[in-house]
Design a protein around this motif. Sequence first.
Motif, PDB file in Angstrom:
ATOM      1  N   ASN A 135      22.528  16.916  10.590  1.00 41.93           N
ATOM      2  CA  ASN A 135      23.236  16.027  11.510  1.00 41.93           C
ATOM      3  C   ASN A 135      23.896  14.855  10.798  1.00 41.93           C
ATOM      4  OD1 ASN A 135      21.004  16.313  14.404  1.00 41.93           O
ATOM      5  ND2 ASN A 135      22.586  17.663  13.653  1.00 41.93           N
ATOM      6  N   ASP A 155      17.816  10.243   5.413  1.00 42.17           N
ATOM      7  CA  ASP A 155      17.584  10.658   6.792  1.00 42.17           C
ATOM      8  C   ASP A 155      16.595  11.806   6.805  1.00 42.17           C
ATOM      9  OD1 ASP A 155      19.476  12.308   9.445  1.00 42.17           O
ATOM     10  OD2 ASP A 155      17.814  10.889   9.583  1.00 42.17           O
ATOM     11  N   LYS A 159      17.169   8.566  14.452  1.00 37.73           N
ATOM     12  CA  LYS A 159      17.041   8.497  12.999  1.00 37.73           C
ATOM     13  C   LYS A 159      18.409   8.664  12.358  1.00 37.73           C
ATOM     14  CE  LYS A 159      13.916  11.810  12.980  1.00 37.73           C
ATOM     15  NZ  LYS A 159      13.397  11.874  14.357  1.00 37.73           N
ATOM     16  N   THR A 160      19.101   9.758  12.717  1.00 41.49           N
ATOM     17  CA  THR A 160      20.394  10.064  12.116  1.00 41.49           C
ATOM     18  C   THR A 160      21.434   9.020  12.502  1.00 41.49           C
ATOM     19  OG1 THR A 160      19.876  12.415  12.156  1.00 41.49           O
ATOM     20  CG2 THR A 160      22.196  11.815  11.975  1.00 41.49           C
ATOM     21  N   ASP A 195      17.535  16.605   6.368  1.00 44.45           N
ATOM     22  CA  ASP A 195      17.171  17.326   7.584  1.00 44.45           C
ATOM     23  C   ASP A 195      17.901  18.665   7.643  1.00 44.45           C
ATOM     24  OD1 ASP A 195      17.087  16.374  11.153  1.00 44.45           O
ATOM     25  OD2 ASP A 195      16.630  18.254  10.123  1.00 44.45           O
TER      26      ASP A 195
HETATM   27 MG    MG Z   1      18.272  13.413  13.057  1.00 43.93          MG
END
Ligand code: MG
Lengths: 255, 255
Positions: free
Chosen positions: A44, A125, A16-17, A40
Amino acid sequence: MAYIIAIANEKGGVAKTTTAVSLGAALVEAGQTVLLVDLDPQANLSMAVGIEPVPSSKSIMSVFQDTGSLREHQVETGIPGLDIIPAAFDLGMAERFLPIRSGYETLLRRLLRTPDWKHDTILLDCPPFLGALTTNALAAADMLIMPTQAEYFSVSALRTMMGLIRKIRNEHNPQLLYRLLLTMYDRRNRIHRTLAEQLRATFGNGVLETVIEVDTRLRESAIAGLPIIYHSPHSRSALQYRALSQEILTYVKET
Amino acid sequence: MAYIIAIANEKGGVAKTTTAVSLGAALVEAGQTVLLVDLDPQANLSMAVGIEPVPSSKSIMSVFQDTGSLREHQVETGIPGLDIIPAAFDLGMAERFLPIRSGYETLLRRLLRTPDWKHDTILLDCPPFLGALTTNALAAADMLIMPTQAEYFSVSALRTMMGLIRKIRNEHNPQLLYRLLLTMYDRRNRIHRTLAEQLRATFGNGVLETVIEVDTRLRESAIAGLPIIYHSPHSRSALQYRALSQEILTYVKET
Ligand SMILES: [Mg+2]
Ligand SMILES: Nc1ncnc2c1ncn2[C@@H]1O[C@H](COP(=O)(O)OP(=O)(O)OP(=O)(O)O)[C@@H](O)[C@H]1O
Ligand SMILES: Nc1ncnc2c1ncn2[C@@H]1O[C@H](COP(=O)(O)OP(=O)(O)OP(=O)(O)O)[C@@H](O)[C@H]1O
Ligand SMILES: [Mg+2]
């Protein structure tokens, strides 16, 4: 109005990141201006552009508590055209106190869907948990990208994600479009090939054409705090994330 | 009293679930009786032993709401000596309502630290989110195993984990012991080798001797709903998880 893309999946560790930072930079290279938003608690995405998480008062947390404006928490990344709203240390607390407010699900939508944002695209994110932050991101987004590994637990997470998409479409965001992105793909691996075929058979054009293959250069770029297209411009993953940005631009231009 | 091991890390996709099921089966093969507890809304641990998530009334959720006993929700896995308390569909809701109760952090500790459990070891699989469920697991545990990839985001998650360990030791569980487990390790990858060395230098014997290397057989065993030592008994990861069970038994026997 900016085109808003949420990058979410309950399954952990599916890139995802990595997708948020890589796609963001590739869109900037293609001439767009992009705002990244790190929702998040792991922060990250902030780290991926070399930025430390910020105290609560200088973060989206203060906006959630009605004591600040989102625009004032925007920070430059050092890459012209790519800005970020970094994560707060205590972003995890939002999962507990946001749901107490009525109408909390559309807080982010109301903050981002205003004409004052000058960016072409906003990328959100999300954490690997379907709580208040991910719900907010889906309620705000024009498109949801679900990075998916061609592996059993990751594919089985899609059932839950589809349930959440239905709920969000019914209650807050009827236009939400979703697309799967195959990530960390190893074409030599039989399971990856088999499950990728099954995904395309099940989801049809719900699966993006672009596939991101395994590339250790992405691990190196995370350490360097630089997006892949700047860290290793000619690597396989840099080329694939550039291809992804072109594919995504066909959706952005349609609106 | 059973020896309780929590398997947790905020970082997603580091092999928490794979470790819970593989270690559990290897401990059974070594002569122990083991109870698995699936605390993740994704219900991957339940799937890993071929069991579907259960309705709220037949799950730990009913126990959290004081309407049931944990023992009655125990289910056999088909492997003698290995039982499971499966995940509930709506386990994610516990993150919202548990914190409202005072003393919620030690609910699981009070349920599991009683002489009625006949198992030698209890393994708790946690979600990739440091909320009420993971807090409960750490407050209940004798040992915390943190599966860690030798990659940048995974290593940086350890700082947050150490902060949570300090808090849990101060407030609920002074004896909590932690150990890092290197997972999905690729000895040919320079970053993996470098970060693994740094982890051993920083944490000393806080890093378990056993290292679990990348092995696609683990992906196959997840699809089959069988622990690796039954699915591919002679595979590299089966041998490594057997070695892990021997290393863990040295701690279990010490108590
Ligand atoms: Mg992530
Ligand atoms: N295509 C790829 N090839 C190799 N490594 C990758 C690739 N994409 C991501 N990674 C690495 O895999 C790990 C997981 O990726 P990432 O952290 O982006 O996933 P995530 O879904 O954001 O995780 P989380 O659920 O914890 O938020 C990271 O260490 C990242 O550097
Ligand atoms: N040693 C290994 N070699 C190859 N693949 C592995 C290995 N360990 C785990 N996997 C695979 O990597 C993926 C992530 O593992 P797993 O789901 O167990 O991690 P997790 O930490 O429990 O994730 P989550 O944060 O979502 O709970 C799974 O598809 C699993 O099959
Ligand atoms: Mg898991």
